[in-house]
Design a protein around this motif. Sequence first.
Motif, PDB file in Angstrom:
ATOM      1  N   GLU A  45       0.833  -1.209   0.000  1.00 22.17           N
ATOM      2  CA  GLU A  45       0.000   0.000   0.000  1.00 22.17           C
ATOM      3  C   GLU A  45       0.864   1.255   0.000  1.00 22.17           C
ATOM      4  O   GLU A  45       0.522   2.250  -0.649  1.00 22.17           O
ATOM      5  CB  GLU A  45      -0.925  -0.014   1.215  1.00 22.17           C
ATOM      6  N   CYS A  46       1.987   1.203   0.709  1.00 20.86           N
ATOM      7  CA  CYS A  46       2.881   2.369   0.712  1.00 20.86           C
ATOM      8  C   CYS A  46       3.478   2.608  -0.672  1.00 20.86           C
ATOM      9  O   CYS A  46       3.553   3.755  -1.135  1.00 20.86           O
ATOM     10  CB  CYS A  46       4.001   2.155   1.731  1.00 20.86           C
ATOM     11  N   LEU A  47       3.895   1.538  -1.356  1.00 19.89           N
ATOM     12  CA  LEU A  47       4.425   1.703  -2.707  1.00 19.89           C
ATOM     13  C   LEU A  47       3.357   2.227  -3.655  1.00 19.89           C
ATOM     14  O   LEU A  47       3.622   3.096  -4.495  1.00 19.89           O
ATOM     15  CB  LEU A  47       4.971   0.373  -3.218  1.00 19.89           C
ATOM     16  N   GLN A  48       2.130   1.693  -3.537  1.00 23.68           N
ATOM     17  CA  GLN A  48       1.056   2.185  -4.399  1.00 23.68           C
ATOM     18  C   GLN A  48       0.749   3.648  -4.111  1.00 23.68           C
ATOM     19  O   GLN A  48       0.464   4.424  -5.028  1.00 23.68           O
ATOM     20  CB  GLN A  48      -0.201   1.332  -4.185  1.00 23.68           C
ATOM     21  N   VAL A  58       3.393   5.681  -5.865  1.00 21.48           N
ATOM     22  CA  VAL A  58       3.183   5.713  -7.315  1.00 21.48           C
ATOM     23  C   VAL A  58       2.059   6.680  -7.674  1.00 21.48           C
ATOM     24  O   VAL A  58       2.144   7.396  -8.681  1.00 21.48           O
ATOM     25  CB  VAL A  58       2.875   4.293  -7.831  1.00 21.48           C
ATOM     26  N   HIS A  59       1.017   6.731  -6.864  1.00 22.45           N
ATOM     27  CA  HIS A  59      -0.147   7.567  -7.152  1.00 22.45           C
ATOM     28  C   HIS A  59      -0.022   8.982  -6.607  1.00 22.45           C
ATOM     29  O   HIS A  59      -0.893   9.809  -6.867  1.00 22.45           O
ATOM     30  CB  HIS A  59      -1.414   6.927  -6.588  1.00 22.45           C
ATOM     31  N   SER A  60       1.026   9.267  -5.848  1.00 20.58           N
ATOM     32  CA  SER A  60       1.130  10.581  -5.213  1.00 20.58           C
ATOM     33  C   SER A  60       1.162  11.693  -6.263  1.00 20.58           C
ATOM     34  O   SER A  60       1.939  11.623  -7.236  1.00 20.58           O
ATOM     35  CB  SER A  60       2.399  10.645  -4.356  1.00 20.58           C
ATOM     36  N   ILE A  75       7.970   9.434 -12.439  1.00 23.86           N
ATOM     37  CA  ILE A  75       8.230   8.019 -12.201  1.00 23.86           C
ATOM     38  C   ILE A  75       8.418   7.328 -13.541  1.00 23.86           C
ATOM     39  O   ILE A  75       7.623   7.519 -14.468  1.00 23.86           O
ATOM     40  CB  ILE A  75       7.080   7.350 -11.412  1.00 23.86           C
ATOM     41  N   GLU A  76       9.465   6.526 -13.636  1.00 18.50           N
ATOM     42  CA  GLU A  76       9.727   5.721 -14.823  1.00 18.50           C
ATOM     43  C   GLU A  76       9.719   4.250 -14.444  1.00 18.50           C
ATOM     44  O   GLU A  76      10.034   3.882 -13.308  1.00 18.50           O
ATOM     45  CB  GLU A  76      11.066   6.104 -15.457  1.00 18.50           C
ATOM     46  N   PHE A  77       9.353   3.409 -15.416  1.00 16.22           N
ATOM     47  CA  PHE A  77       9.234   1.979 -15.144  1.00 16.22           C
ATOM     48  C   PHE A  77      10.094   1.116 -16.059  1.00 16.22           C
ATOM     49  O   PHE A  77      10.165  -0.091 -15.850  1.00 16.22           O
ATOM     50  CB  PHE A  77       7.764   1.543 -15.292  1.00 16.22           C
ATOM     51  N   VAL A  78      10.732   1.717 -17.045  1.00 20.50           N
ATOM     52  CA  VAL A  78      11.493   0.935 -18.033  1.00 20.50           C
ATOM     53  C   VAL A  78      12.981   1.210 -17.858  1.00 20.50           C
ATOM     54  O   VAL A  78      13.404   2.377 -17.946  1.00 20.50           O
ATOM     55  CB  VAL A  78      11.055   1.280 -19.463  1.00 20.50           C
ATOM     56  N   PRO A  79      13.804   0.208 -17.599  1.00 20.76           N
ATOM     57  CA  PRO A  79      15.264   0.426 -17.572  1.00 20.76           C
ATOM     58  C   PRO A  79      15.760   0.932 -18.926  1.00 20.76           C
ATOM     59  O   PRO A  79      15.204   0.580 -19.973  1.00 20.76           O
ATOM     60  CB  PRO A  79      15.829  -0.962 -17.244  1.00 20.76           C
ATOM     61  N   LYS A  80      16.796   1.723 -18.879  1.00 18.76           N
ATOM     62  CA  LYS A  80      17.320   2.295 -20.117  1.00 18.76           C
ATOM     63  C   LYS A  80      18.823   2.484 -19.984  1.00 18.76           C
ATOM     64  O   LYS A  80      19.369   2.574 -18.887  1.00 18.76           O
ATOM     65  CB  LYS A  80      16.640   3.634 -20.427  1.00 18.76           C
ATOM     66  N   LYS A  81      19.453   2.552 -21.140  1.00 19.80           N
ATOM     67  CA  LYS A  81      20.870   2.850 -21.219  1.00 19.80           C
ATOM     68  C   LYS A  81      21.038   4.127 -22.029  1.00 19.80           C
ATOM     69  O   LYS A  81      20.534   4.233 -23.139  1.00 19.80           O
ATOM     70  CB  LYS A  81      21.640   1.696 -21.863  1.00 19.80           C
ATOM     71  N   ILE A  82      21.756   5.078 -21.444  1.00 22.05           N
ATOM     72  CA  ILE A  82      21.988   6.357 -22.098  1.00 22.05           C
ATOM     73  C   ILE A  82      23.444   6.414 -22.520  1.00 22.05           C
ATOM     74  O   ILE A  82      24.347   6.122 -21.717  1.00 22.05           O
ATOM     75  CB  ILE A  82      21.648   7.529 -21.155  1.00 22.05           C
ATOM     76  N   GLY A 142       5.287 -11.630  -8.066  1.00 23.28           N
ATOM     77  CA  GLY A 142       4.718 -10.466  -8.723  1.00 23.28           C
ATOM     78  C   GLY A 142       3.421 -10.015  -8.096  1.00 23.28           C
ATOM     79  O   GLY A 142       2.778 -10.744  -7.317  1.00 23.28           O
ATOM     80  N   ARG A 143       3.014  -8.799  -8.448  1.00 23.43           N
ATOM     81  CA  ARG A 143       1.794  -8.215  -7.889  1.00 23.43           C
ATOM     82  C   ARG A 143       1.245  -7.210  -8.899  1.00 23.43           C
ATOM     83  O   ARG A 143       1.994  -6.414  -9.457  1.00 23.43           O
ATOM     84  CB  ARG A 143       2.109  -7.523  -6.549  1.00 23.43           C
ATOM     85  N   MET A 144      -0.054  -7.268  -9.150  1.00 24.95           N
ATOM     86  CA  MET A 144      -0.686  -6.308 -10.046  1.00 24.95           C
ATOM     87  C   MET A 144      -0.874  -4.973  -9.315  1.00 24.95           C
ATOM     88  O   MET A 144      -1.471  -4.922  -8.238  1.00 24.95           O
ATOM     89  CB  MET A 144      -2.031  -6.835 -10.538  1.00 24.95           C
ATOM     90  N   MET A 145      -0.346  -3.913  -9.902  1.00 28.25           N
ATOM     91  CA  MET A 145      -0.456  -2.579  -9.321  1.00 28.25           C
ATOM     92  C   MET A 145      -0.773  -1.579 -10.428  1.00 28.25           C
ATOM     93  O   MET A 145      -0.513  -1.837 -11.617  1.00 28.25           O
ATOM     94  CB  MET A 145       0.848  -2.189  -8.610  1.00 28.25           C
ATOM     95  N   SER A 146      -1.305  -0.433 -10.051  1.00 26.11           N
ATOM     96  CA  SER A 146      -1.703   0.598 -11.003  1.00 26.11           C
ATOM     97  C   SER A 146      -0.626   1.657 -11.099  1.00 26.11           C
ATOM     98  O   SER A 146      -0.028   2.049 -10.085  1.00 26.11           O
ATOM     99  CB  SER A 146      -3.026   1.247 -10.574  1.00 26.11           C
ATOM    100  N   ASP A 147      -0.384   2.115 -12.316  1.00 27.58           N
ATOM    101  CA  ASP A 147       0.561   3.205 -12.498  1.00 27.58           C
ATOM    102  C   ASP A 147      -0.162   4.535 -12.335  1.00 27.58           C
ATOM    103  O   ASP A 147      -1.387   4.559 -12.108  1.00 27.58           O
ATOM    104  CB  ASP A 147       1.248   3.086 -13.867  1.00 27.58           C
ATOM    105  N   PRO A 148       0.511   5.671 -12.415  1.00 32.35           N
ATOM    106  CA  PRO A 148      -0.169   6.957 -12.203  1.00 32.35           C
ATOM    107  C   PRO A 148      -1.316   7.224 -13.174  1.00 32.35           C
ATOM    108  O   PRO A 148      -2.236   7.978 -12.848  1.00 32.35           O
ATOM    109  CB  PRO A 148       0.964   7.982 -12.394  1.00 32.35           C
TER     110      PRO A 148
END
Length: 875
Positions: free
Chosen positions: A197-200, A203-205, A212-219, A340-346
């Motif tokens: 609940e704290c993580l959710q 994410v929704h704050s 907030i980003e969810f995809v790893p990337k290389k720059i 794993g756990r289903m959660m909602s993004d912003p």
Amino acid sequence: MPKARCPGCCKTFLNRTQLLQHMNQPRRRCVTSWLRIEFSATSSDPGADCDDAFDMPVNDLGEEASDSTRGPPIHQQVTEFYPGASANYGRGYTFMDTFDADPFSSERQHNLFYPFSSKTEWQFTSWLSNSGLSMAAIDEILSLDIIKSCPLSFRTARVLRRLIEMLPSGPRWKFWPVETELPTKRGLQVFYRDAIECLQHLVHSPSNNGQIEFVPKKIYSAADHMQHVYTEWLTGDRAWELQDALPDGTTLLGVVLSSDKTHITQVGNCQAHPLLISLANISADIRTKGSTKSYLLLALLPIPKFVHPNKCLCGVLADRLLHQVISIVVRPLKQAAESGRMMSDPLGNLKYCFTPLVAYIADTPEQCVIACISSNASAVTMAVFTQFGDPICCTARTASKTRRQLIMAERKTRAANLSSYFQACRKWQLNGVSFPFWLNWALAELSSFITPEPLHQFFKMFWDHDRKWCSRMLGADELDFRFSLLQMCSGYRHFPDGIMTLKQTSMRLHREVQRYIMGVVAGSIPQEVLSAIRALTDFHYRSQAPRLTDADITKLTASLQEFHDSKTALMEAGTDDVRHCTEYLEHGCFGTVAPRLTDTDITKRTASLQEFHDSKTALMEAGTIPLDQEITRISMHKFVAILIVKKSVGSSCRQQQCVTSSFVEIQMMGMPLMAKKIRQSQEGSPIILGKFPTAPHPYRTFTSSTTAFHLSSKLTVTNMTVDDAVEMYGLSDFKPAITDYLRDHNHNLTHAIGGRRQAAPGCQLPFHRIQIWCKMRIQLYSSYDSEMLLPSQALHASPPTAKWPFGRYDSVIISSDGNKDWPRYGLHGHDVIQLHLIFRPISDSQFLLSNIFFAYVQHFTIASVDPHSGMHILK
């Protein structure tokens, strides 16, 4: 039934139900009053000048200098996203969906401030709930006649609390009774929230919206992919490796935990042990700001007092209890990391999330407890105390190695046999904890989530070691004397009484002293010792950069190796603590330098360790050492306000794109004393376009492609003759310098720096009176992020007074070559100057330059670079 006691305010309740109702109040004060953790990303230093704010918004002016005006980068960055990560699995819910699901949401359609009658009542209620007043004090305020005359919805503190409890709340508090191996002086329970609940909630704050980003990337710095750029945690190699270990389409949520035992009273021994949680996916700039509340209080860990005669074994029991309690609190995170756990993004999209532990922020003693090792071993490598001075890093301390050591200790004796099990664990430098909380946490790797801790391992280490090394070799009295002679610099602390007698020093003071130390001791201690201290300082400063590349990692490794090559001189000088010092560098918290700094860059900007980031508003500090009036040393390890402008508009493609926007042009005249012209463009300025009709004329705010300048509307001297100004400031060649500049200006010539005065000392100027400013403010973009505006900084140019017998003149660095960008080229293509006079001519005639501001400055010649101190020698 025994009474329940609140761990925050120590108030007693008849039962645990009443206690949980008390702790779940949205506006309760018992915890926030003593667990208020300030995560300020930028804080004012003690010596900062903040009295003269900008008269007009600089942010609006900064927006005028867009990417096109600042010019394209030399090499376009290339970003490679992890393919197939963070897929959407239907529709979830958003923050507003949660808000509208409240039982009283229908009432808020008519009254936004329900259950309060109006915005005024809500503001009064908010003040009462955040004031820290007791219930009795609030009742006393509400009983006042003037308050009774107001149409409030409540008349007592009890009714007020009931109304507050009707507001939508965040994650609610729970408790769990803790069973211990041996009896304690009183029963223990852990108060905690649901970690998912704290993580959710994070994410929704709304504070984290778009951050907030969810995809790893290389720059990469260029299309050739030769230089990897590391900024946020998701740009590191570790995030990419974790995503490789997860199924396709899943979302990686990096869990950040932080804990620190805290004293909550100034008298007595009342302590608390808060456990905080955050997300590595949140932008570091947002996560480090206290106003965004990106760190949530996850649990209040119990602090036991065991009834056992052996204090050492009491410590083992306390360490075991800490792991036991944390394991209870993070159980939902372990389950989510495993399956794993289903959660909602912003945006309300459902994502299949996994929650590995990627960082645990704690001080050095607590890092040892978390790693289940004794204080004589490294938390991230297999090194022990006798290996701390070795330049070669030991292998990483992994979960599998720790598990094997615990199994071998278990074979000798059972963990329940406390004394014998502790003795068996000492062979492998373990602390007696039989089951760490992270041992069954999927994808949690000890050597990765135990992160650098700059508060102690950078600044406190400097104070305890580097400072003492300098004091032993230079002498405490001599060191204090040299610090007392340092010229005061705007925005930075001055030490008129030295540093050796300072009491109750803080991290900020350690940082302030570290800025000056190289310039103070250079030339007075052995060169090999100076090289070792400089290499160590280089390592500390380079590792704090918010943006690292592979080239920076190479420099970090070279600095560390140079320290090891030079540390023999420190040992020979009698500094026997060098071996202990290197624990933090090689085997303590960094391990192998390159992968650890890039993978755990998140922790260098964590909430509890962020005061050092306000020092990154500039890249160099320029200041004179009064011991020598002819030679001034500029330390590459210091920071101060930098004035970076372009000398010629057409000197580079970057400047050619800046012609259409408001910009500043600075030109030099003469040597060693010269004048500098500040001219405002008449194209594209928001002031000239009439957006600020009350702005004084001539306009006193200027912007270039990189810098904003501001002169206060209140002048220091409104009208003074040139002769009086020359006498006040002691500028004997002021008139010849102006005359030489005007001659070149009339012939459209670029006035070069250097050369002799051409005009005679008694030459006449086209004006006889001037207006004077003793201070100006500048504002720059960050050298690491071209979109981030740094706080404004003051620059002084004050004449000699009783308090300042030699005047107060700040030094700055300017660009003399448009093709040499700062900080890429260092001082190449730049000049170091010192402001002496900021003025505007006043003329009764139609003098063409009467609406232009000038600055008379002193120029320093860059003589050479000291190879041992790494500092530039200026003359």
